[in-house]
Design a protein around this motif. Sequence first.
Motif, PDB file in Angstrom:
ATOM      1  N   PRO A  19     -35.358  49.278  -2.100  1.00 17.66           N
ATOM      2  CA  PRO A  19     -34.246  48.462  -1.873  1.00 17.66           C
ATOM      3  C   PRO A  19     -33.399  48.707  -0.890  1.00 17.66           C
ATOM      4  N   GLY A  20     -32.651  47.927  -0.249  1.00 22.54           N
ATOM      5  CA  GLY A  20     -31.573  48.164   0.716  1.00 22.54           C
ATOM      6  C   GLY A  20     -31.898  47.677   2.262  1.00 22.54           C
ATOM      7  N   PHE A  21     -33.095  47.294   2.480  1.00 22.21           N
ATOM      8  CA  PHE A  21     -33.665  47.118   3.737  1.00 22.21           C
ATOM      9  C   PHE A  21     -33.156  45.771   4.323  1.00 22.21           C
ATOM     10  N   TRP A  22     -32.471  44.791   3.263  1.00 22.92           N
ATOM     11  CA  TRP A  22     -32.098  43.416   3.614  1.00 22.92           C
ATOM     12  C   TRP A  22     -30.708  43.812   4.240  1.00 22.92           C
ATOM     13  N   ARG A  23     -30.278  44.847   4.200  1.00 17.29           N
ATOM     14  CA  ARG A  23     -28.999  44.934   5.062  1.00 17.29           C
ATOM     15  C   ARG A  23     -29.114  45.619   6.382  1.00 17.29           C
ATOM     16  N   HIS A  24     -30.767  45.725   6.979  1.00 11.14           N
ATOM     17  CA  HIS A  24     -30.791  46.189   8.186  1.00 11.14           C
ATOM     18  C   HIS A  24     -30.596  45.294   9.033  1.00 11.14           C
ATOM     19  N   PRO A  25     -29.853  45.471  10.272  1.00  9.66           N
ATOM     20  CA  PRO A  25     -29.643  44.255  11.225  1.00  9.66           C
ATOM     21  C   PRO A  25     -31.002  43.743  11.887  1.00  9.66           C
ATOM     22  N   GLY A 299     -31.462  55.266   6.613  1.00 11.04           N
ATOM     23  CA  GLY A 299     -29.907  55.192   6.211  1.00 11.04           C
ATOM     24  C   GLY A 299     -29.808  53.876   5.720  1.00 11.04           C
ATOM     25  N   HIS A 300     -30.739  52.939   5.630  1.00 10.17           N
ATOM     26  CA  HIS A 300     -30.708  51.847   4.880  1.00 10.17           C
ATOM     27  C   HIS A 300     -31.097  51.638   3.331  1.00 10.17           C
ATOM     28  N   LEU A 356     -36.605  61.548  -6.081  1.00 11.92           N
ATOM     29  CA  LEU A 356     -37.047  60.384  -6.287  1.00 11.92           C
ATOM     30  C   LEU A 356     -36.501  59.414  -5.434  1.00 11.92           C
ATOM     31  N   VAL A 357     -35.291  59.600  -4.872  1.00  8.45           N
ATOM     32  CA  VAL A 357     -34.287  58.901  -4.068  1.00  8.45           C
ATOM     33  C   VAL A 357     -34.638  59.010  -2.549  1.00  8.45           C
ATOM     34  N   ALA A 358     -35.318  59.973  -2.351  1.00  6.89           N
ATOM     35  CA  ALA A 358     -35.622  60.436  -0.712  1.00  6.89           C
ATOM     36  C   ALA A 358     -36.485  59.391  -0.235  1.00  6.89           C
ATOM     37  N   PHE A 359     -36.426  58.990   0.993  1.00  6.67           N
ATOM     38  CA  PHE A 359     -37.313  58.078   1.668  1.00  6.67           C
ATOM     39  C   PHE A 359     -38.276  59.019   2.094  1.00  6.67           C
ATOM     40  N   GLU A 360     -39.359  59.280   1.325  1.00  8.32           N
ATOM     41  CA  GLU A 360     -40.361  60.335   1.351  1.00  8.32           C
ATOM     42  C   GLU A 360     -41.383  60.036   0.471  1.00  8.32           C
ATOM     43  N   PRO A 361     -42.417  60.663   0.657  1.00  6.91           N
ATOM     44  CA  PRO A 361     -43.851  60.531   0.028  1.00  6.91           C
ATOM     45  C   PRO A 361     -43.647  60.220  -1.737  1.00  6.91           C
ATOM     46  N   ILE A 362     -42.893  61.097  -2.310  1.00  8.03           N
ATOM     47  CA  ILE A 362     -43.129  60.896  -3.696  1.00  8.03           C
ATOM     48  C   ILE A 362     -42.405  59.838  -4.377  1.00  8.03           C
ATOM     49  N   ALA A 363     -41.355  59.231  -3.641  1.00  9.40           N
ATOM     50  CA  ALA A 363     -40.786  58.033  -3.875  1.00  9.40           C
ATOM     51  C   ALA A 363     -41.766  56.928  -3.518  1.00  9.40           C
ATOM     52  N   GLY A 364     -42.297  57.008  -2.510  1.00 12.75           N
ATOM     53  CA  GLY A 364     -43.269  56.076  -2.148  1.00 12.75           C
ATOM     54  C   GLY A 364     -44.418  55.790  -2.916  1.00 12.75           C
ATOM     55  N   HIS A 365     -44.865  56.841  -3.820  1.00  9.52           N
ATOM     56  CA  HIS A 365     -45.997  56.833  -4.419  1.00  9.52           C
ATOM     57  C   HIS A 365     -47.173  56.940  -3.788  1.00  9.52           C
ATOM     58  N   GLY A 366     -47.226  57.421  -2.736  1.00  3.19           N
ATOM     59  CA  GLY A 366     -48.496  57.494  -1.895  1.00  3.19           C
ATOM     60  C   GLY A 366     -48.498  57.769  -0.376  1.00  3.19           C
ATOM     61  N   PRO A 367     -49.346  57.978   0.292  1.00  6.02           N
ATOM     62  CA  PRO A 367     -49.105  58.275   1.708  1.00  6.02           C
ATOM     63  C   PRO A 367     -47.843  57.867   2.437  1.00  6.02           C
ATOM     64  N   PHE A 368     -47.229  58.462   3.052  1.00  6.43           N
ATOM     65  CA  PHE A 368     -46.240  58.169   3.649  1.00  6.43           C
ATOM     66  C   PHE A 368     -46.236  58.637   5.231  1.00  6.43           C
ATOM     67  N   ILE A 369     -46.521  57.754   6.269  1.00 10.65           N
ATOM     68  CA  ILE A 369     -47.161  58.067   7.167  1.00 10.65           C
ATOM     69  C   ILE A 369     -46.181  57.531   8.576  1.00 10.65           C
ATOM     70  N   VAL A 370     -45.842  58.563   9.297  1.00 10.19           N
ATOM     71  CA  VAL A 370     -44.816  57.955  10.429  1.00 10.19           C
ATOM     72  C   VAL A 370     -45.463  58.522  11.805  1.00 10.19           C
ATOM     73  N   LEU A 397     -41.278  47.126   4.430  1.00 11.94           N
ATOM     74  CA  LEU A 397     -39.937  47.609   4.923  1.00 11.94           C
ATOM     75  C   LEU A 397     -39.300  46.682   5.692  1.00 11.94           C
ATOM     76  N   VAL A 398     -38.842  46.977   6.921  1.00 10.46           N
ATOM     77  CA  VAL A 398     -37.850  45.922   7.610  1.00 10.46           C
ATOM     78  C   VAL A 398     -39.117  44.741   8.098  1.00 10.46           C
ATOM     79  N   MET A 399     -38.903  43.558   7.802  1.00 11.11           N
ATOM     80  CA  MET A 399     -39.706  42.504   8.040  1.00 11.11           C
ATOM     81  C   MET A 399     -39.144  41.490   9.246  1.00 11.11           C
ATOM     82  N   PRO A 400     -39.930  41.037  10.179  1.00  9.48           N
ATOM     83  CA  PRO A 400     -41.303  41.385  10.015  1.00  9.48           C
ATOM     84  C   PRO A 400     -41.648  42.421  10.934  1.00  9.48           C
TER      85      PRO A 400
END
Length: 456
Positions: A19-25, A299-300, A356-370, A397-400
């Motif tokens: 949640p929160g990406f609707w705020r991304h410019p 940050g979003h 749980l609130v970190a933008f990291e693998p555990i909160a994503g419940h799977g691979p977190f690949i950057v 995430l941020v769409m599209p």
Amino acid sequence: MKQIILNQFDMNTPGHIWPGFWRHPRDRMDYLDLAYWQSVAGIAERGLIDSIFFADVFGVYDVYGQSPEAALRAGTQVPINDPTLIIPSMAAATRHLGFGVTSNLSLEPPYLLARRLSTLDHLTKGRIAWNIVTGFLASAARGVGLETIQRHDDRYEVAEEYMDVLYQLWEGSWEDDAVVKDVATGLYTRPDRVHRVDHRGRHFRVDAIALTEPSPQRTPTLYQAGASTRGRAFSARHAETILISGHTKAIVAETVRDIRRQAQAFGRDPRDPKIVLGATIIAAPTTAEARDLYEDYRGHVDARGALTILAGWTGVDFSRYGLDEPIRHIDSPAAQSTLELLTIRSPDRVWTVRDLVAFEPIAGHGPFIVGSGAAVAEELIDWAAATDIDGFNFTRLVMPESLTAIVDLVVPELQSRGAFKRAYAEGTLRRKLQGHDRLPSSHPAGRFQRRRAGAA
């Protein structure tokens, strides 16, 4: 090399898993606009994505703080619209892309759901999958007049009978040649080729014929996301594509082995269920640019909004936890797999609310690949090889731009390594994924199939 399945994981709402990406410019997501959804479908089909899988919930997340206030403030899966109503327009804008749609069997009669999904299968020319869910939000149960949701395992008992009713309606009511549309005689349907379903079970009673003629797949392709002990058994018996979570390769591999073992015990080919893992992907032309993008996205993320989802999934009110307080396992009527993943299935790690609130693998419940397209592709191939999964479900995430990056940067790298198709196969979604249009006789639906000699 095994061809990897790729799904875009989405939702008809402002805030999905993060949640929160609707705020991304740069976010252009407009869930109220059909033109937006058609454009997303076009991007996905350009990248040969197998399906857009729509999650859905029937209720609000009100476990956190015992109120929907946090969910409403963050736009966390509320407001939320019906995904089935946007799919026909997306199908009209594409030719091959599949559409998975979530519908909760605990909240409506099977007779009504059968007609809606068959209608979608007709309108998409056989490109519909149904994600079978039993529900986990007490707010949804109250919304339709129930006191609360049933216990977790009891919901699956009801689901078994529900599936039997649907299979009778989809597979056994209309014969393949029932509709003739004979202009000369004025005969549209042969009455002797349409059969009444008379089901009298513990939970359901149906005395009716199916309202739709057989759709291209008859029974839609069956998705299911149950990863709890009971959910795995249900998936192994019924599902053709199974959606799982897991933040380590060891956990995912164990889940896959168990599902394939149980599928074989039910008389199925253990390779028949396609197992797809949820993943968060941030791709850019270079790894340095991807890391910058990650910092920008991070940050979003609305941390409180993310906790409302986890509270709803687990039945744990995380507003009562301190940030560094360990997560404890409890018996809950909610979705059990998430809480099991954070506790009893992670014995070597103590997870806290802060995790749980970190933008990291555990909160994503799977691979977190950057990384770059090449780096992401290599990591996806490595996960598939190490765990025996068949593909990935990419979280919105941020769409599209996030989907476009996967299509333009990751897909070509997978193709160059022989790990992803270069063209869609023709036919229905089931044919694309399984190699045939209809459920085989070995599936639990097989005992209800009504076909005349020589029929396909």
